[in-house]
Design an enzyme around this catalytic site. Structure first.
Site, PDB file in Angstrom:
ATOM      1  N   ASP A   1      -0.524   4.890  -0.216  1.00  0.00           N
ATOM      2  CA  ASP A   1       0.199   3.824  -0.847  1.00  0.00           C
ATOM      3  C   ASP A   1      -0.821   2.594  -1.277  1.00  0.00           C
ATOM      4  O   ASP A   1      -1.993   2.742  -1.062  1.00  0.00           O
ATOM      5  CB  ASP A   1       1.301   3.437   0.398  1.00  0.00           C
ATOM      6  CG  ASP A   1       2.287   2.544  -0.070  1.00  0.00           C
ATOM      7  OD1 ASP A   1       2.461   1.993  -0.980  1.00  0.00           O
ATOM      8  OD2 ASP A   1       3.287   2.227   0.916  1.00  0.00           O
TER       9      ASP A   1
HETATM   10  C1  NOJ Z   1       4.384   0.095  -1.953  1.00  0.00           C
HETATM   11  C2  NOJ Z   1       5.322   0.841  -1.394  1.00  0.00           C
HETATM   12  O1  NOJ Z   1       5.251   1.032   0.143  1.00  0.00           O
HETATM   13  C3  NOJ Z   1       5.550   2.210  -2.236  1.00  0.00           C
HETATM   14  O2  NOJ Z   1       6.935   2.824  -1.395  1.00  0.00           O
HETATM   15  C4  NOJ Z   1       5.503   2.104  -3.387  1.00  0.00           C
HETATM   16  O3  NOJ Z   1       5.825   3.415  -4.289  1.00  0.00           O
HETATM   17  C5  NOJ Z   1       4.284   1.738  -3.937  1.00  0.00           C
HETATM   18  N1  NOJ Z   1       4.203   0.122  -3.354  1.00  0.00           N
HETATM   19  C6  NOJ Z   1       4.128   1.414  -5.534  1.00  0.00           C
HETATM   20  O4  NOJ Z   1       4.809   0.654  -6.100  1.00  0.00           O
END
Ligand code: NOJ
Length: 774
Positions: free
Chosen positions: A260
């Protein structure tokens, strides 16, 4: 004795090519031609000022590799114009429709492909699994039940990947709350507060939180995003037990693990633990550091080959070598409001019907008395509530955060965002309700669709056509003096908002509850529609005799208003059922209502013990004898159904069944875990006068101590014309009847036992039952 601790599992498994991944030899051949620098360049994102992609992997032009564009999100392409806004996860969950989950994801995949994305960061979202009632992202996932979530998630993976992009299934695993999802420095003491540790025992991990991910891996998901939180005190993206052990060994996952955004907090350790790609930037811990680490002998080049091979294998597996694909990132520009950049319309006009159908099917009718719905050629309607109309302002670049930016809220608490603007995803307030109709949630799952249909706009169109008198008041909470007593019905629209980055402050709000009570005081046919991004309690007014109908409308996407209008007027019968329970009170949740706050020794190392194990939602309410307001799986429609003729057929000779699976590891685990060992059928008869769909559900009581009284292990949605009968069918696989044996470290079937099997209309309306003997 491992509770709260993560045992070390090394080395990181290499890709084996099982389960349709045999083309990984192409990936191996390509990686063989790469320099060390080229290989490490695949493992981390880089800053790209012209790209609008959430993550970018550089091209290797000399080898014909065009790079990768990773983009959110689960219900449409984020931060882009000329895209559709699809129903959110919770809405698809409420539809209980596998075909729809597939087709919707297929359509979304097509939009990603046309915009030049390589990896779609969801669908599906399979965690959080709704453990905490206030969890800020529960709406992104289908359901609080692992079986339902996994069944729909598998379809979503196939849908996306059948249409030309890599599906990134997220968030692995235990990302059950937004509070403390990332580490941060405590300004008072200048000490780091680590991310929350989701302490999950081995059995709960397997039977509950990991369950839907096994479905996704089995369906062929080519990438998985590890979560922000720590799992058993080790960051999910550096957790060798989780990535090397559970995912790559036990589930035989062949693709790559991507972090993430900013979830990596260490260098070589994360690589050896099984992380293959870091986002958004590789340079902090990897990049040149990783190259140097190979040169100085800290990590083997073989390990980098393994990482690069997994990434390229996923690329080939999802046919990203297809020369007819649009250039990487072509439709996603850094500033998507910049009209100088050519805009790619990603929509396929053929998907219009699907968007409408999806919007309709996630509505759940939970109360309908005094013949209230469907409306019968109304002459006068009064419409109330902030959620009936469009928001005062739409958003463009603000769409990066969805409505969390730019829109004024009906009812909110300002918060000081404690997370730091991680990827710009920290909303400016704790959302309770949004002033304007709500079609989705906030954060990385927010979309800026071409249009938004509000309930009022669609009702007004209908009224104009039919000559209906309309009155409305969108603003006041106390509009009673205005109610024209000739109104056939008073339609009240409210919402319950939620956004990534922060948990919800409550599961009800006084402004909206007063609104309903005030209208109901004066209008004897008050019909309430709630656009809810999670559980929303209704006990303040549900038994009010003038509240005649209530619909949980969830998050229908861009066709919201048209969909609710069709349902209210009876053009279609509602066909959704609750993918979670609605309790009477917050206290019914016990310790899993709100995230734990930490003040003692664990203040800097927040500990969240998942002590309730698998007993969340209906599993907990059933065990504790708590009577919910509306149980899991409940939903009404405009007709009635009868159930009959339950049949159970063992499809495998019981004498040949072994306690433990014997099959080889394929993606998803032992191959025979996926074999059907019994088939259950029943007849569903429509005993009313209109056509409608029924969602028949199968629950199993696994005859073992400490198992839930019943758990969902099958569902089938059938459309039945009046007075006709349809047969529903459920296939029970070995895994559906197995429990995780912690000592044997394997799934165990209770051979020789009787399993009670129930088929019915909800988790508490069990119409038929019989024993399955193994
Ligand atoms: C954080 C989020 O938790 C995730 O779901 C997302 O895909 C990424 N950022 C990218 O924006």
């Amino acid at each position: 004795h491992f509770y709260g601790q993560s045992p070390p599992i090394y080395p990181s498994p290499e890709i084996s090519g099982t389960g349709g991944w045999n083309e990984f030899s192409k990936a191996q051949a390509l990686v063989l031609q790469m320099t060390l620098e080229e290989k490490t360049s695949l493992t981390g994102g880089y800053p790209n000022e012209t790209s609008g992609c959430g993550g970018n992997i550089p091209a290797i032009a000399r080898l014909g590799f065009p790079g990768m564009c990773l983009q959110d999100g689960p219900n449409g392409v984020r931060a882009a114009d000329f895209v559709n806004g699809y129903p959110s996860g919770i809405h698809v969950g409420a539809s209980w429709n596998k075909t729809l989950a597939y087709s919707q994801s297929h359509a979304i995949g097509g939009e990603f492909r046309r915009k030049g994305a390589t990896v779609a960061l969801g669908p599906p979202v399979l965690g959080p699994l709704g453990r905490i009632a206030l969890g800020g992202r529960n709406w992104e996932t289908y359901s609080n039940d692992p079986y339902l979530t996994g069944a729909l998630g598998a379809e979503a993976v196939k849908g996306v990947q059948d249409n030309g992009v890599i599906s990134c299934t997220k968030h692995f695993v235990g990302n059950e709350q937004e509070m403390h999802r990332n580490p941060r420095v405590d300004p008072d003491t200048n000490t780091t507060i680590e991310a929350s540790s989701s302490n999950i025992d081995d059995r709960t991990m397997h039977e509950h939180y990991m369950w839907p991910f096994a479905d996704a891996v089995h369906a062929g998901t080519a990438s998985i995003m590890c979560a922000y939180e720590r799992l058993n005190n080790s960051y999910s993206c550096h957790n060798s037990k989780l990535l090397n052990g559970l995912l790559k060994t036990e589930l035989g996952f062949q693709g790559f693990v991507v972090s993430d955004w900013f979830a990596q907090h260490t260098g070589i350790a994360s690589a050896t633990a099984g992380l293959d790609m870091v986002m958004p930037y590789g340079y902090e811990f990897w990049g040149d550091n990783l190259t140097e680490a190979v040169r100085n002998g800290s990590i083997s080049e073989g390990h980098i080959n393994n990482m690069a091979t997994r990434i390229m294998a996923a690329w080939y597996f999802s046919h990203q070598d297809d020369k007819s694909l649009p250039p990487v990132g072509v439709g996603l520009t850094a500033n998507f409001e910049d009209r100088r950049a050519p805009t790619i319309d990603a929509r396929d006009p053929n998907d219009a019907g699907l968007l409408m159908e999806g919007a309709i099917q996630g509505h759940v009718l939970v109360k309908n008395v005094k013949n209230s719905l469907p409306l019968k050629a109304p002459r006068m309607l009064s419409i109330y509530g902030y959620d009936a109309k469009l928001p005062d302002k739409s958003f463009s670049s603000g769409g990066y955060n969805g409505w969390a930016l730019g829109l004024q809220s009906q009812n909110y608490r300002s918060i000081v965002c404690g997370f730091g603007p991680i990827g710009g995803q920290c909303p400016a307030f704790e959302p309770i309700a949004i002033n304007g109709t709500m079609i989705g949630g906030g954060g990385s799952g927010a979309v800026t669709p071409v249009y938004m249909s509000s309930p009022f706009d669609a009702l007004e169109k209908r009224a104009r056509r039919e000559g209906t008198q309309l009155f409305w008041d969108f603003n006041t909470e106390n509009a009673t003096s205005n109610i024209n007593s000739n109104s056939d019905a008073c339609l009240v629209f409210l919402n319950a908002a939620s956004s990534e980055g922060v948990d919800r402050p409550s599961v009800r709000d006084s402004f909206s509850d007063s609104l309903v009570k005030n209208i109901a005081a004066d209008c004897d046919n008050t019909i309430v529609t709630i656009h809810n991004a999670g559980v929303r309690l209704v006990d303040e007014w549900i038994e009010h005799p003038n509240v005649t109908a209530v619909i949980f409308a969830h998050l229908p996407g861009q066709d919201s208003g048209e969909a609710i209008t069709k349902i209210l007027y009876g053009d279609v019968s509602p066909s959704g059922k609750l993918p979670y329970s609605v309790p009477r009170n917050e206290s019914d949740y016990g310790p899993v209502y709100a995230p734990v706050t930490h003040s003692g020794w664990d203040r800097y190392f927040p500990q969240d013990d998942f002590k309730e194990g698998v007993f969340t939602d209906y599993r907990a309410f059933d065990r504790e004898g708590i009577d919910p307001r509306f149980e899991f799986g409940f939903g009404l429609t405009y007709t009635t159904f009868e159930y009959s003729n339950l049949k159970i057929e063992n499809t495998v000779d019981s004498s040949t069944l072994t306690s433990y699976p014997m099959g080889p590891i394929i993606p998803g685990g032992h191959s025979d875990l996926w074999d059907t060992i019994a088939t259950v059928t029943a007849d569903v008869t429509n005993t009313g006068s209109v056509e409608a769909a029924e969602i028949a559900q199968l629950y199993v009581g696994i005859p073992m101590q400490d198992q839930p009284i019943r758990q969902l292990r099958g569902f089938d949605k059938v459309t039945v014309p009046p007075e006709e009968t349809r047969t529903v069918e459920f296939k029970l696989r070995r895994r559906d009847l197995s429990t995780w044996d912690v000592h044997g470290q394997n799934w165990r079937l209770l051979v020789g036992s009787d399993y009670p099997v129930y088929v019915g209309a909800s988790s508490r309306n069990l119409k038929l039952s019989a024993n399955l003997s193994l």
